[in-house]
Design a protein around this motif. Structure first.
Motif, PDB file in Angstrom:
ATOM      1  N   LEU A 105      47.853 -23.660  39.356  1.00 25.85           N
ATOM      2  CA  LEU A 105      48.519 -22.660  38.537  1.00 25.85           C
ATOM      3  C   LEU A 105      47.528 -21.996  37.573  1.00 25.85           C
ATOM      4  CD1 LEU A 105      51.251 -21.389  37.878  1.00 25.85           C
ATOM      5  CD2 LEU A 105      51.583 -23.180  36.189  1.00 25.85           C
ATOM      6  N   ALA A 106      46.644 -22.776  36.976  1.00 27.73           N
ATOM      7  CA  ALA A 106      45.636 -22.221  36.063  1.00 27.73           C
ATOM      8  C   ALA A 106      44.684 -21.277  36.799  1.00 27.73           C
ATOM      9  CB  ALA A 106      44.862 -23.346  35.394  1.00 27.73           C
ATOM     10  N   LEU A 161      45.348 -19.539  39.503  1.00 26.50           N
ATOM     11  CA  LEU A 161      46.114 -18.338  39.845  1.00 26.50           C
ATOM     12  C   LEU A 161      46.212 -17.398  38.643  1.00 26.50           C
ATOM     13  CD1 LEU A 161      47.981 -16.848  41.885  1.00 26.50           C
ATOM     14  CD2 LEU A 161      49.863 -18.115  40.843  1.00 26.50           C
ATOM     15  N   VAL A 162      46.498 -17.941  37.467  1.00 24.38           N
ATOM     16  CA  VAL A 162      46.613 -17.112  36.268  1.00 24.38           C
ATOM     17  C   VAL A 162      45.270 -16.468  35.933  1.00 24.38           C
ATOM     18  CG1 VAL A 162      46.980 -17.234  33.765  1.00 24.38           C
ATOM     19  CG2 VAL A 162      48.601 -18.326  35.320  1.00 24.38           C
ATOM     20  N   MET A 163      44.174 -17.214  36.033  1.00 20.98           N
ATOM     21  CA  MET A 163      42.851 -16.648  35.749  1.00 20.98           C
ATOM     22  C   MET A 163      42.489 -15.557  36.753  1.00 20.98           C
ATOM     23  SD  MET A 163      40.713 -20.029  34.591  1.00 20.98           S
ATOM     24  CE  MET A 163      39.157 -19.205  34.803  1.00 20.98           C
ATOM     25  N   ASN A 164      42.808 -15.753  38.022  1.00 19.42           N
ATOM     26  CA  ASN A 164      42.510 -14.761  39.048  1.00 19.42           C
ATOM     27  C   ASN A 164      43.290 -13.478  38.790  1.00 19.42           C
ATOM     28  OD1 ASN A 164      41.419 -13.661  41.329  1.00 19.42           O
ATOM     29  ND2 ASN A 164      42.850 -14.644  42.720  1.00 19.42           N
ATOM     30  N   MET A 165      44.559 -13.597  38.445  1.00 27.48           N
ATOM     31  CA  MET A 165      45.375 -12.410  38.182  1.00 27.48           C
ATOM     32  C   MET A 165      44.864 -11.641  36.978  1.00 27.48           C
ATOM     33  SD  MET A 165      49.198 -13.833  39.048  1.00 27.48           S
ATOM     34  CE  MET A 165      49.978 -12.552  38.128  1.00 27.48           C
ATOM     35  N   SER A 166      44.482 -12.332  35.913  1.00 25.73           N
ATOM     36  CA  SER A 166      43.998 -11.630  34.724  1.00 25.73           C
ATOM     37  C   SER A 166      42.635 -10.985  34.981  1.00 25.73           C
ATOM     38  CB  SER A 166      43.935 -12.577  33.528  1.00 25.73           C
ATOM     39  OG  SER A 166      42.992 -13.596  33.758  1.00 25.73           O
ATOM     40  N   THR A 167      41.791 -11.600  35.780  1.00 28.77           N
ATOM     41  CA  THR A 167      40.490 -11.007  36.124  1.00 28.77           C
ATOM     42  C   THR A 167      40.688  -9.730  36.936  1.00 28.77           C
ATOM     43  OG1 THR A 167      39.483 -13.195  36.143  1.00 28.77           O
ATOM     44  CG2 THR A 167      38.287 -11.447  37.256  1.00 28.77           C
ATOM     45  N   ASP A 172      43.318  -7.763  36.842  1.00 26.07           N
ATOM     46  CA  ASP A 172      43.854  -6.750  35.936  1.00 26.07           C
ATOM     47  C   ASP A 172      42.743  -6.120  35.102  1.00 26.07           C
ATOM     48  OD1 ASP A 172      46.397  -7.126  36.859  1.00 26.07           O
ATOM     49  OD2 ASP A 172      47.072  -8.343  35.148  1.00 26.07           O
TER      50      ASP A 172
END
Length: 161
Positions: free
Chosen positions: A33-34, A36-42, A44
């Motif tokens: 989950l961590a 996935l969140v880092m990949n999405m923010s990168t 963006d």
């Protein structure tokens, strides 16, 4: 079977492996989950940076169009020096540059009826094709604007200079 201290201790000992597996599984799920969140923010951030770069490049290309409209000489096309790799405004954004292509001979000649100044002359309007390329060196983006500069109506015979 009766619950005794010995049976109770044997029951707890048989579940020790299950608790370890559950804890490891929970850690793996939280780590996924961590990530996935880092990949999405990168992603963006990357898209936002690209949008800023494209807007900067478009602004630079539009500045090139304005320079061309202000300085274009229909009669002496070879006499003007067109800007290449010119900074738009070094004080506000030193990464924005524009370049203007040399105007070619007119690609389009429109006949214009109703504009006869010397009695029966054919009047024309010429369109010169041009390009203005805007670049943002910070974001590595570029935008090309294709436009035409027109003049006229002019006499379409050979006596006109």
């Amino acid at each position: 079977t009766m619950l005794t201290v010995t049976n109770f201790i044997k029951g707890i000992q048989s579940q020790r492996g299950f608790a370890l597996v559950t804890a490891i599984l929970a850690c793996v799920i939280l780590m996924a989950l961590a990530i996935l969140v880092m990949n999405m923010s990168t992603n963006d951030l990357r898209v936002s940076g690209r949008n800023v770069g494209e807007k900067t490049a478009l602004h630079a290309a539009e500045s090139g169009v304005q320079v061309m409209l202000r300085n274009f000489d229909y009669v002496n096309r070879g006499a003007i020096t067109l800007p290449t790799d010119t900074q738009v405004d070094p004080s506000s954004d030193p990464s924005a540059y524009f370049t203007i292509t040399d105007p070619a001979l007119p690609i389009t000649s429109y006949s214009m009826s109703g504009f006869s100044m010397a009695g029966g002359q054919k009047m024309v309007r010429y369109v010169y094709p041009l390009e203005s390329e805007g670049r943002s060196t910070t974001h590595d983006t570029r935008v090309i604007l294709e436009f035409g500069v027109a003049n006229g109506p002019n006499p379409g015979d050979t006596d006109y200079r």
